[in-house]
Design a protein around this motif. Structure first.
Motif, mmCIF file in Angstrom:
data_model
loop_
_atom_site.group_PDB
_atom_site.id
_atom_site.type_symbol
_atom_site.label_atom_id
_atom_site.label_comp_id
_atom_site.label_asym_id
_atom_site.label_seq_id
_atom_site.Cartn_x
_atom_site.Cartn_y
_atom_site.Cartn_z
ATOM 1 N N ALA A 109 29.726 -5.508 9.265
ATOM 2 C CA ALA A 109 29.436 -6.899 9.617
ATOM 3 C C ALA A 109 28.395 -7.435 8.653
ATOM 4 N N SER A 110 28.680 -8.576 8.034
ATOM 5 C CA SER A 110 27.735 -9.209 7.118
ATOM 6 C C SER A 110 26.729 -10.029 7.911
ATOM 7 N N LEU A 111 25.448 -9.814 7.650
ATOM 8 C CA LEU A 111 24.403 -10.615 8.291
ATOM 9 C C LEU A 111 24.324 -12.003 7.665
ATOM 10 N N ASP A 112 24.851 -12.156 6.452
ATOM 11 C CA ASP A 112 24.757 -13.429 5.732
ATOM 12 C C ASP A 112 25.966 -14.338 5.955
ATOM 13 N N SER A 113 27.177 -13.794 5.863
ATOM 14 C CA SER A 113 28.372 -14.638 5.973
ATOM 15 C C SER A 113 29.076 -14.507 7.321
ATOM 16 N N ALA A 114 28.637 -13.579 8.157
ATOM 17 C CA ALA A 114 29.243 -13.301 9.467
ATOM 18 C C ALA A 114 30.637 -12.683 9.358
ATOM 19 N N ALA A 115 31.048 -12.275 8.159
ATOM 20 C CA ALA A 115 32.340 -11.599 7.985
ATOM 21 C C ALA A 115 32.268 -10.236 8.673
ATOM 22 N N ARG A 116 33.384 -9.847 9.293
ATOM 23 C CA ARG A 116 33.475 -8.532 9.943
ATOM 24 C C ARG A 116 34.786 -7.905 9.519
ATOM 25 N N LEU A 117 34.757 -6.606 9.242
ATOM 26 C CA LEU A 117 35.972 -5.905 8.865
ATOM 27 C C LEU A 117 35.840 -4.427 9.174
ATOM 28 N N GLU A 118 36.976 -3.767 9.267
ATOM 29 C CA GLU A 118 37.010 -2.329 9.456
ATOM 30 C C GLU A 118 37.547 -1.692 8.192
ATOM 31 N N THR A 119 36.947 -0.575 7.812
ATOM 32 C CA THR A 119 37.380 0.189 6.652
ATOM 33 C C THR A 119 36.958 1.630 6.874
ATOM 34 N N TYR A 120 37.036 2.440 5.831
ATOM 35 C CA TYR A 120 36.619 3.833 5.937
ATOM 36 C C TYR A 120 35.533 4.122 4.906
ATOM 37 N N ILE A 141 33.239 -9.781 1.597
ATOM 38 C CA ILE A 141 31.824 -9.422 1.468
ATOM 39 C C ILE A 141 31.486 -9.309 -0.012
ATOM 40 N N LYS A 142 30.513 -10.070 -0.440
ATOM 41 C CA LYS A 142 30.146 -10.163 -1.862
ATOM 42 C C LYS A 142 28.872 -9.381 -2.181
ATOM 43 N N LYS A 143 28.632 -9.193 -3.449
ATOM 44 C CA LYS A 143 27.428 -8.522 -3.938
ATOM 45 C C LYS A 143 26.183 -9.256 -3.427
ATOM 46 N N GLY A 144 25.206 -8.495 -2.943
ATOM 47 C CA GLY A 144 23.944 -9.057 -2.477
ATOM 48 C C GLY A 144 23.895 -9.377 -0.990
ATOM 49 N N GLU A 145 25.026 -9.305 -0.297
ATOM 50 C CA GLU A 145 25.024 -9.590 1.143
ATOM 51 C C GLU A 145 24.396 -8.430 1.915
ATOM 52 N N ARG A 146 23.686 -8.782 2.997
ATOM 53 C CA ARG A 146 23.103 -7.766 3.881
ATOM 54 C C ARG A 146 24.133 -7.402 4.939
ATOM 55 N N LEU A 147 24.252 -6.102 5.223
ATOM 56 C CA LEU A 147 25.293 -5.604 6.110
ATOM 57 C C LEU A 147 24.734 -4.767 7.252
ATOM 58 N N THR A 148 25.499 -4.722 8.326
ATOM 59 C CA THR A 148 25.325 -3.727 9.377
ATOM 60 C C THR A 148 26.602 -2.907 9.360
ATOM 61 N N ILE A 149 26.457 -1.589 9.231
ATOM 62 C CA ILE A 149 27.598 -0.675 9.171
ATOM 63 C C ILE A 149 27.543 0.186 10.429
ATOM 64 N N MET A 150 28.613 0.152 11.230
ATOM 65 C CA MET A 150 28.613 0.838 12.529
ATOM 66 C C MET A 150 29.839 1.723 12.683
ATOM 67 N N ALA A 151 29.634 2.883 13.325
ATOM 68 C CA ALA A 151 30.740 3.766 13.689
ATOM 69 C C ALA A 151 30.648 4.013 15.192
ATOM 70 N N PHE A 152 31.801 4.138 15.814
ATOM 71 C CA PHE A 152 31.886 4.321 17.258
ATOM 72 C C PHE A 152 32.628 5.612 17.564
ATOM 73 N N GLY A 153 32.344 6.178 18.720
ATOM 74 C CA GLY A 153 33.028 7.387 19.159
ATOM 75 C C GLY A 153 33.403 7.255 20.623
ATOM 76 N N LEU A 154 34.204 8.189 21.111
ATOM 77 C CA LEU A 154 34.601 8.218 22.514
ATOM 78 C C LEU A 154 33.795 9.292 23.224
ATOM 79 N N ALA A 155 33.234 8.942 24.383
ATOM 80 C CA ALA A 155 32.409 9.896 25.121
ATOM 81 C C ALA A 155 32.507 9.626 26.616
ATOM 82 N N GLU A 156 32.334 10.694 27.414
ATOM 83 C CA GLU A 156 32.281 10.557 28.864
ATOM 84 C C GLU A 156 30.896 10.130 29.321
ATOM 85 N N MET A 157 29.890 10.530 28.575
ATOM 86 C CA MET A 157 28.489 10.295 28.940
ATOM 87 C C MET A 157 27.848 9.392 27.882
ATOM 88 N N PRO A 158 26.710 8.769 28.201
ATOM 89 C CA PRO A 158 26.013 7.971 27.188
ATOM 90 C C PRO A 158 25.647 8.817 25.969
#
Length: 177
Positions: A109-120, A141-158
């Motif tokens: 997720a780009s903090l600057d342009s609000a673009a969101r995408l999934e990749t590997y 997403i262009k050069k110089g943009e600030r990003l948040t990179i997140m990965a998710f998993g499956l779990a029974e517990m927190p």
């Protein structure tokens, strides 16, 4: 295999079950018995009560939740290359700090342009601070943009996610909150 609890007025007509609400395992309400099969997993685990169309209840053996497991916050894109196989390249040291694996699916997720995408994730050279966005993602997403990179998993517990916050040169500034 846990057999569903069926009240005497239950009619099993092959319809799908509908979720009602989450309960603590062992909780007894409205005459609904607790499931000893689930109780052996521990009283702090949650079960979801599912109701059958004609009445009665069903308790699935496990309910998996999709939860955040890794997060890199304020990563700065050092380059954006369209003519490259799609992915995001992250230095190996940052991947290890955040608990990411090579080839793992991430939400970017780009903090600057609000673009969101999934990749590997592709592993880059450790210590370089190079965050490269490649392929079709480079159109969003262009050069110089600030990003948040997140990965998710499956779990029974927190799950306690591994979170890191980066500075402007993509060095670890601190652990995330």
């Amino acid at each position: 295999m846990i057999e569903p609890y069926r009240s005497p007025e239950t009619v099993d007509n092959g319809s799908k079950m509908l979720p009602i609400r989450s309960i603590m395992v062992g909780e007894n309400f409205s005459g609904c018995p607790f499931s000893p099969e689930l109780d052996r997993l521990g009283s702090r685990r949650f079960a979801s009560r599912l109701t059958l169309p004609g009445g009665g209840w069903f308790f699935p053996a496990a309910m998996l939740h999709q939860v955040l497991k890794s997060k890199i916050y304020k990563a700065v894109t050092t380059d954006s290359i369209v003519e490259y196989e799609g992915s995001i390249e992250i230095p190996r040291d940052l991947m290890e700090a955040a608990g990411l694996w090579e080839g793992e699916k991430v939400l970017v997720a780009s903090l600057d342009s609000a673009a969101r995408l999934e990749t590997y994730v592709l592993a880059g050279e450790a210590g370089t601070g190079r965050i490269l966005v490649n392929g079709g993602a480079a159109h969003r997403i262009k050069k110089g943009e600030r990003l948040t990179i997140m990965a998710f998993g499956l779990a029974e517990m927190p799950v306690v996610p591994k979170k890191i916050v980066l500075d402007a040169e993509n060095r670890i500034e601190r652990s995330g909150r």
